[in-house]
Each structure stands twice: as C-alpha cells, then as structure tokens.
Design an enzyme around this catalytic site. Structure first.
Site, PDB file in Angstrom:
ATOM      1  N   LYS A  22       2.184  -5.806 -14.833  1.00 20.68           N
ATOM      2  CA  LYS A  22       1.270  -4.653 -14.745  1.00 20.68           C
ATOM      3  C   LYS A  22       1.980  -3.465 -14.096  1.00 20.68           C
ATOM      4  O   LYS A  22       1.944  -2.341 -14.592  1.00 20.68           O
ATOM      5  CB  LYS A  22       0.037  -5.008 -13.915  1.00 20.68           C
ATOM      6  CG  LYS A  22      -0.820  -3.799 -13.531  1.00 20.68           C
ATOM      7  CD  LYS A  22      -2.022  -4.197 -12.691  1.00 20.68           C
ATOM      8  CE  LYS A  22      -1.742  -4.361 -11.240  1.00 20.68           C
ATOM      9  NZ  LYS A  22      -1.675  -3.089 -10.495  1.00 20.68           N
ATOM     10  N   ASN A  23       2.663  -3.709 -12.966  1.00 20.86           N
ATOM     11  CA  ASN A  23       3.240  -2.610 -12.191  1.00 20.86           C
ATOM     12  C   ASN A  23       4.544  -2.067 -12.758  1.00 20.86           C
ATOM     13  O   ASN A  23       5.115  -1.137 -12.209  1.00 20.86           O
ATOM     14  CB  ASN A  23       3.396  -3.035 -10.730  1.00 20.86           C
ATOM     15  CG  ASN A  23       2.034  -3.176 -10.069  1.00 20.86           C
ATOM     16  OD1 ASN A  23       1.020  -2.712 -10.614  1.00 20.86           O
ATOM     17  ND2 ASN A  23       1.992  -3.822  -8.930  1.00 20.86           N
ATOM     18  N   ARG A  92      -5.511   3.976  -9.656  1.00 20.93           N
ATOM     19  CA  ARG A  92      -4.692   4.890  -8.865  1.00 20.93           C
ATOM     20  C   ARG A  92      -3.370   5.206  -9.552  1.00 20.93           C
ATOM     21  O   ARG A  92      -2.770   6.263  -9.371  1.00 20.93           O
ATOM     22  CB  ARG A  92      -4.347   4.258  -7.519  1.00 20.93           C
ATOM     23  CG  ARG A  92      -5.494   3.816  -6.669  1.00 20.93           C
ATOM     24  CD  ARG A  92      -4.932   3.206  -5.428  1.00 20.93           C
ATOM     25  NE  ARG A  92      -3.939   4.093  -4.861  1.00 20.93           N
ATOM     26  CZ  ARG A  92      -4.255   5.177  -4.178  1.00 20.93           C
ATOM     27  NH1 ARG A  92      -5.510   5.474  -3.987  1.00 20.93           N
ATOM     28  NH2 ARG A  92      -3.338   5.975  -3.701  1.00 20.93           N
ATOM     29  N   CYS A 116      -8.598   3.524  -1.166  1.00 16.17           N
ATOM     30  CA  CYS A 116      -9.079   2.342  -1.895  1.00 16.17           C
ATOM     31  C   CYS A 116      -9.305   1.219  -0.904  1.00 16.17           C
ATOM     32  O   CYS A 116      -9.029   1.371   0.288  1.00 16.17           O
ATOM     33  CB  CYS A 116      -8.125   1.951  -3.019  1.00 16.17           C
ATOM     34  SG  CYS A 116      -6.811   0.859  -2.527  1.00 16.17           S
ATOM     35  N   ARG A 121      -3.945   5.215   1.374  1.00 17.26           N
ATOM     36  CA  ARG A 121      -2.970   5.396   0.283  1.00 17.26           C
ATOM     37  C   ARG A 121      -2.797   6.853  -0.146  1.00 17.26           C
ATOM     38  O   ARG A 121      -3.047   7.205  -1.306  1.00 17.26           O
ATOM     39  CB  ARG A 121      -3.324   4.515  -0.904  1.00 17.26           C
ATOM     40  CG  ARG A 121      -3.435   3.046  -0.532  1.00 17.26           C
ATOM     41  CD  ARG A 121      -3.716   2.161  -1.706  1.00 17.26           C
ATOM     42  NE  ARG A 121      -2.574   2.044  -2.601  1.00 17.26           N
ATOM     43  CZ  ARG A 121      -2.596   1.301  -3.711  1.00 17.26           C
ATOM     44  NH1 ARG A 121      -3.697   0.665  -4.043  1.00 17.26           N
ATOM     45  NH2 ARG A 121      -1.547   1.205  -4.472  1.00 17.26           N
ATOM     46  N   ASP A 124       1.130  12.058  -0.448  1.00 11.12           N
ATOM     47  CA  ASP A 124       1.862  13.216   0.120  1.00 11.12           C
ATOM     48  C   ASP A 124       3.351  13.161  -0.197  1.00 11.12           C
ATOM     49  O   ASP A 124       3.976  14.197  -0.413  1.00 11.12           O
ATOM     50  CB  ASP A 124       1.638  13.257   1.645  1.00 11.12           C
ATOM     51  CG  ASP A 124       2.053  11.946   2.315  1.00 11.12           C
ATOM     52  OD1 ASP A 124       2.758  11.988   3.334  1.00 11.12           O
ATOM     53  OD2 ASP A 124       1.678  10.874   1.786  1.00 11.12           O
ATOM     54  N   ASP A 304       1.660  -7.959  -2.247  1.00 12.58           N
ATOM     55  CA  ASP A 304       0.755  -8.403  -3.312  1.00 12.58           C
ATOM     56  C   ASP A 304       0.634  -9.919  -3.399  1.00 12.58           C
ATOM     57  O   ASP A 304      -0.130 -10.426  -4.224  1.00 12.58           O
ATOM     58  CB  ASP A 304       1.210  -7.833  -4.668  1.00 12.58           C
ATOM     59  CG  ASP A 304       1.073  -6.313  -4.723  1.00 12.58           C
ATOM     60  OD1 ASP A 304       1.649  -5.713  -5.644  1.00 12.58           O
ATOM     61  OD2 ASP A 304       0.418  -5.747  -3.831  1.00 12.58           O
ATOM     62  N   ILE A 326       2.445  -3.213   5.128  1.00 12.95           N
ATOM     63  CA  ILE A 326       2.436  -2.138   4.122  1.00 12.95           C
ATOM     64  C   ILE A 326       1.102  -1.384   4.098  1.00 12.95           C
ATOM     65  O   ILE A 326       1.070  -0.164   4.163  1.00 12.95           O
ATOM     66  CB  ILE A 326       2.708  -2.712   2.713  1.00 12.95           C
ATOM     67  CG1 ILE A 326       4.006  -3.524   2.669  1.00 12.95           C
ATOM     68  CG2 ILE A 326       2.730  -1.584   1.672  1.00 12.95           C
ATOM     69  CD1 ILE A 326       5.278  -2.731   2.522  1.00 12.95           C
TER      70      ILE A 326
HETATM   71  C1  EPZ Z   1       2.600  -0.065  -5.575  1.00 14.92           C
HETATM   72  O1  EPZ Z   1       1.588   0.777  -5.013  1.00 14.92           O
HETATM   73  C2  EPZ Z   1       1.857  -1.146  -6.368  1.00 14.92           C
HETATM   74  N1  EPZ Z   1       1.074  -0.514  -7.409  1.00 14.92           N
HETATM   75  C3  EPZ Z   1       0.957  -1.937  -5.424  1.00 14.92           C
HETATM   76  O2  EPZ Z   1       0.355  -2.995  -6.158  1.00 14.92           O
HETATM   77  C4  EPZ Z   1       1.804  -2.552  -4.326  1.00 14.92           C
HETATM   78  O3  EPZ Z   1       0.972  -3.200  -3.395  1.00 14.92           O
HETATM   79  C5  EPZ Z   1       2.600  -1.437  -3.596  1.00 14.92           C
HETATM   80  O4  EPZ Z   1       3.382  -0.685  -4.533  1.00 14.92           O
HETATM   81  C6  EPZ Z   1       3.556  -2.007  -2.551  1.00 14.92           C
HETATM   82  O5  EPZ Z   1       4.424  -2.930  -3.118  1.00 14.92           O
HETATM   83  C7  EPZ Z   1       1.712  -0.126  -8.560  1.00 14.92           C
HETATM   84  O6  EPZ Z   1       2.912  -0.258  -8.738  1.00 14.92           O
HETATM   85  C8  EPZ Z   1       0.848   0.492  -9.614  1.00 14.92           C
HETATM   86  P1  EPZ Z   1       3.482   2.530  -2.025  1.00 14.92           P
HETATM   87  P2  EPZ Z   1       1.969   2.207  -4.387  1.00 14.92           P
HETATM   88  O7  EPZ Z   1       3.508   3.978  -2.386  1.00 14.92           O
HETATM   89  O8  EPZ Z   1       3.172   2.740  -5.058  1.00 14.92           O
HETATM   90  C9  EPZ Z   1       2.209   4.767   2.023  1.00 14.92           C
HETATM   91  C10 EPZ Z   1      -1.401  -4.357  -6.957  1.00 14.92           C
HETATM   92  O9  EPZ Z   1      -2.166  -5.176  -6.404  1.00 14.92           O
HETATM   93  N2  EPZ Z   1       2.393   6.025   1.262  1.00 14.92           N
HETATM   94  O10 EPZ Z   1       4.749   1.782  -2.114  1.00 14.92           O
HETATM   95  O11 EPZ Z   1       0.738   3.012  -4.376  1.00 14.92           O
HETATM   96  C11 EPZ Z   1       1.054   3.920   1.478  1.00 14.92           C
HETATM   97  O12 EPZ Z   1      -0.184   4.323   1.999  1.00 14.92           O
HETATM   98  C12 EPZ Z   1      -1.084  -3.018  -6.269  1.00 14.92           C
HETATM   99  O13 EPZ Z   1      -0.852  -4.555  -8.044  1.00 14.92           O
HETATM  100  C13 EPZ Z   1       2.219   7.232   1.912  1.00 14.92           C
HETATM  101  O14 EPZ Z   1       1.906   7.272   3.098  1.00 14.92           O
HETATM  102  O15 EPZ Z   1       2.358   1.786  -2.891  1.00 14.92           O
HETATM  103  C14 EPZ Z   1       1.469   2.523   1.910  1.00 14.92           C
HETATM  104  O16 EPZ Z   1       1.075   2.297   3.224  1.00 14.92           O
HETATM  105  C15 EPZ Z   1      -1.827  -2.846  -4.991  1.00 14.92           C
HETATM  106  N3  EPZ Z   1       2.385   8.387   1.196  1.00 14.92           N
HETATM  107  C16 EPZ Z   1       2.993   2.578   1.803  1.00 14.92           C
HETATM  108  O17 EPZ Z   1       3.364   3.950   1.819  1.00 14.92           O
HETATM  109  C17 EPZ Z   1       2.735   8.377  -0.143  1.00 14.92           C
HETATM  110  O18 EPZ Z   1       2.867   9.442  -0.756  1.00 14.92           O
HETATM  111  C18 EPZ Z   1       3.576   1.942   0.535  1.00 14.92           C
HETATM  112  O19 EPZ Z   1       2.839   2.401  -0.558  1.00 14.92           O
HETATM  113  C19 EPZ Z   1       2.942   7.131  -0.773  1.00 14.92           C
HETATM  114  C20 EPZ Z   1       2.759   5.964  -0.044  1.00 14.92           C
END
Ligand code: EPZ
Length: 403
Positions: A22-23, A92, A116, A121, A124, A304, A326
C-alpha cells in the site's frame, strides 16, 4: 461500516500470497502525474486507499485503464490541479499529489490532511522543502495553495525523518531546475520502490535507501512499466497472527530482506522461520515468549507493526515493554485489548504488557488500520467470539483455520 466476528482458539495455518505494498503503491500512482506518457503499474493491492487514490487522480483528468496484467495511468491531460477535502480527509496520502502537480504544472491546491487517530501528523516539512525549492505557498481556507514558475534544486535537511515528506520532495525534484540533496531522508523500502519507478521513467536519482538522496532535475519524464514491491507490513501481520496462535504459515511473493527487524523479534519470541526465495515460512510450536519492541525509522522496528506485536505479547510468557517513538497517539488499541482481559499499563509513549494465560472474546472498536489488525489477532487468540466493530475493509484473513 463492516464488523468482523471471530471465533477464537484456532491455530492459523496455510499459505497466503502477499499483495503489493500500500505505502509504495500510493506514491507511485502519484508519480503518474509527472509525465504525459503512460505509466503501467502491476501488483497494485486491491484495497480502499488504492481505489480512493484512483478516484482522486481521475477527478484531475488522469485516464486509468485496468487490465489483468497491469493498470495504465495516463496524465497527458490534467485539467484540475486540486485535491479536495472530501478525498484527503479519508486518505492522508493524498498529500503526495502536491510535489508532482507543482513541479509539472506550476500549481497545486491540496487540502491540508489535518490530524488522525494516531497523531497530529503535520505536513510542515513537505511545505518547508517546497519553499526551499522556490515555491510560493499560502494556506487558504484549509487548503495548501502552491505555485512556482519552475522549481529549482535545493539542499534540504529534514528536522525529522518523514517517509511521505521524502517521497513528495523527491518527486518535486525530478523535474526541478538543478540538483536537490535530501539529507536525513527516510530509508524505507517504499521510498526505494518509488525511486526505482521514477528512474525507470527517466529520472536521475542516487542514494535512495540511504539517508542522503541526490536528484538531478530533468526537463521531462517518459512512460514506464513498474511492478509494485510486496507489502512488508501485510507480511509481518500474517506472521505475527500465526505466531500468536501457535500456527504454521507460508507467505509467497514476499521479501524477507526488508523484514529483518520483524523476523528477528519473531525468532526472539520462539518462532521457527525459514526463507526460500520469495517464500517465508513460520512455525510456532510453543507459547510465545514476551518481546520488547521500540519503534523507529527503517531499518529499525516499524511503527506499523507495533500494535500487532502488542497483541501477541498479551498472551506471551513473561512481560514486555513497547515504546512508540514515531506517533504520539498510537496506543488506541490498548483500551480495546484490555476489554479482552489484557494486562497493559501505559506511561507516556511506553506500554508494559504482562502476559496472561487467556483472553476472553468481547466486542471491540477499531480506530486505525494497524490497530484493527491487532484486534483481529487478539480475537483469534481469545476464547469465544470477538466482534471487531467499525472495521476498515483491509486484509482478508480467510486462510483455513485447523482446530
Ligand atoms: C508513512 O506516513 C506511512 N504512510 C505510515 O503508514 C507510517 O506509519 C509512517 O510513514 C512511518 O513509517 C504512508 O506511507 C502512506 P512520517 P507519513 O512523515 O509519511 C512527523 C499505515 O498504517 N512529521 O514519516 O505520514 C509525524 O507527525 C500508515 O500504513 C512532522 O512533524 O509519516 C510523525 O511523528 C500509518 N512533519 C513523524 O514525523 C511533517 O511534515 C514521522 O511521520 C511530516 C512528518
């Protein structure tokens, strides 16, 4: 909304073919916006988010033709540079159209995803990176409105490791003027799969899979054929389900090389694991041992898979500590597991699980995709019937259960 009724107390055994990831599929589908030629994608998983992404791209003007072998995406005519709130709020990952639209068409209007179940999430880092590449960005009425004549290369160092942040900026950079360097980039296999697809389309990318990715912008990309990688989280979920129920399972069309941290923890819990090519077999002949896990960016233990391992630890021998680093709110499944009789204490981002002899079936509520999977696994371990309510239609667990 779907419900799932599970009769517990059976060992999970059999063979299952793993779907596409999916990802990886979601960002790769967005990459189709980067060229006027056809992108042919095979091994796309059959799930809600994928069909939502197709609807999102189609409402922009992308033509999508499904055939048995592959799905063709044609973004020759894109006349609506918009990702509306109604679609973004359900998925998202829709944020991943921002980079491709902006870099190819010079404009994009994308609804802010908002928070969410698992955390606030923010996006920025996506916005900060695009501004560094010369974009003008305004937040208007809950929408990101981005414009740019042509993005230019930039040196971007992520404050935090972000998977979709890395993917969005990588896609923006492939058509930008000049060289972009992404430091502290995400190393997830899904990022690598996206980079491989972009390279097949003519992009110049080096270092995907490491924490430093260099992209040399080109004037245009062409069509390609790409098979989406197997889903490592779906693989891990089936393996934990078998381990937690004392079962014996074989996954096919899987990849063990991107599951090291998960397989190590399963071996620690007492599972016997064999890998032959794209087949992963697991057998658990005794009660699992409790295992500690600490989530972190790849190649460390994936967030995950946290909920699924927590479920297994509820009936394991001994006690375990689970630390979620995370997402700030990814213990929603704990209250539901406690309804089945699990003994779990939470302190901030740390959960302490005392393994107990048995769980008893009850009705529980699913809050997000992975929490749902953990409740399905717990239902399989519990005595009697468990009903998982508000279940998102996702994986199909109809592998035969032998008493
Ligand atoms: C991806 O989400 C995955 N989704 C998530 O899978 C997965 O849990 C996550 O990566 C971590 O491995 C997809 O690929 C579609 P991040 P993403 O940006 O990219 C903070 C599932 O169940 N952050 O790596 O949205 C954020 O809040 C889903 O399949 C900022 O602060 O996650 C988090 O605490 C759930 N500012 C951390 O970084 C930003 O601009 C990591 O988030 C971006 C992120």
């Amino acid at each position: 909304m779907q419900k799932l009724a599970i009769q517990g107390g059976y060992r999970l055994s059999g063979e299952v073919k793993i779907s596409g990831a999916k990802n990886a599929a979601l960002p790769i589908m967005c990459a189709s916006l980067l060229t006027a030629d056809e992108l042919h994608l095979s091994n796309l998983p059959d799930m809600q988010d994928v069909s939502t992404m197709m609807k999102l791209l189609e409402q922009m003007g992308v033509r999508i033709d499904k055939s048995v072998q592959a799905t063709a995406f044609n973004a020759a005519v894109v006349d609506k540079l918009l990702a509306p709130y109604d679609m973004v709020k359900t998925m998202r990952a829709a944020i991943l159209v921002l980079g491709p639209l902006l870099t190819r068409f010079g404009e994009a209007r994308v609804s802010l995803p908002g928070g969410c179940a698992i955390g606030s999430r923010p996006v920025d880092l996506h916005i900060k990176g695009l501004i560094a590449m010369g974009a003008e960005i305004h937040i208007e009425h809950g929408y990101i409105h981005a414009t740019a004549k042509r993005l230019h290369g930039a040196h971007i160092c992520f404050d935090l490791i972000s998977v979709t942040g890395t993917e969005n900026l990588m896609m923006a950079a492939v058509l930008a003027d000049g060289v972009t360097v992404l430091e502290n980039a995400a190393r997830e296999p899904e990022v690598v799969d996206l980079a491989s697809c972009l390279i097949e389309m003519g992009a110049k990318i080096e270092g995907a899979g490491s924490d430093k990715i260099t992209i040399v912008g080109v004037s245009k990309l062409h069509g390609a054929n790409h098979a989406v990688m197997p889903d490592r989280i779906e693989s891990g979920t089936f393996l934990v389900a078998a381990a937690a129920t004392g079962g014996h399972i074989t996954l096919t069309h899987a990849r063990a090389d991107i599951l090291d941290s998960v397989l190590d923890k399963l071996r620690e819990a007492g599972a016997k694991i064999d890998v032959t090519g794209d087949r992963i077999s697991l057998e658990m002949t005794a009660r699992p041992r409790a295992v500690n896990v600490r989530t972190a960016p790849y190649p460390a233990f994936p967030t995950d898979m946290q909920a699924q391992f927590m479920a297994m630890n509820t009936i394991a021998e001994g006690s375990a500590i689970v630390v979620e680093t995370i997402f700030e709110n990814r213990f929603m499944h704990v209250q539901e597991l406690q309804r089945l009789g699990a003994q779990i204490e939470i302190e901030g981002n740390t959960a302490v699980i005392q393994g107990c002899d048995r769980l008893d079936g009850a009705t529980v509520m699913a809050t997000d995709l992975r929490a749902s999977a953990s409740l399905v696994i717990a239902g399989m371990m519990a005595q009697g019937e468990t009903v998982v309510d508000r279940l998102l239609p996702f994986i199909d667990l109809t592998v035969s259960n032998t008493p």
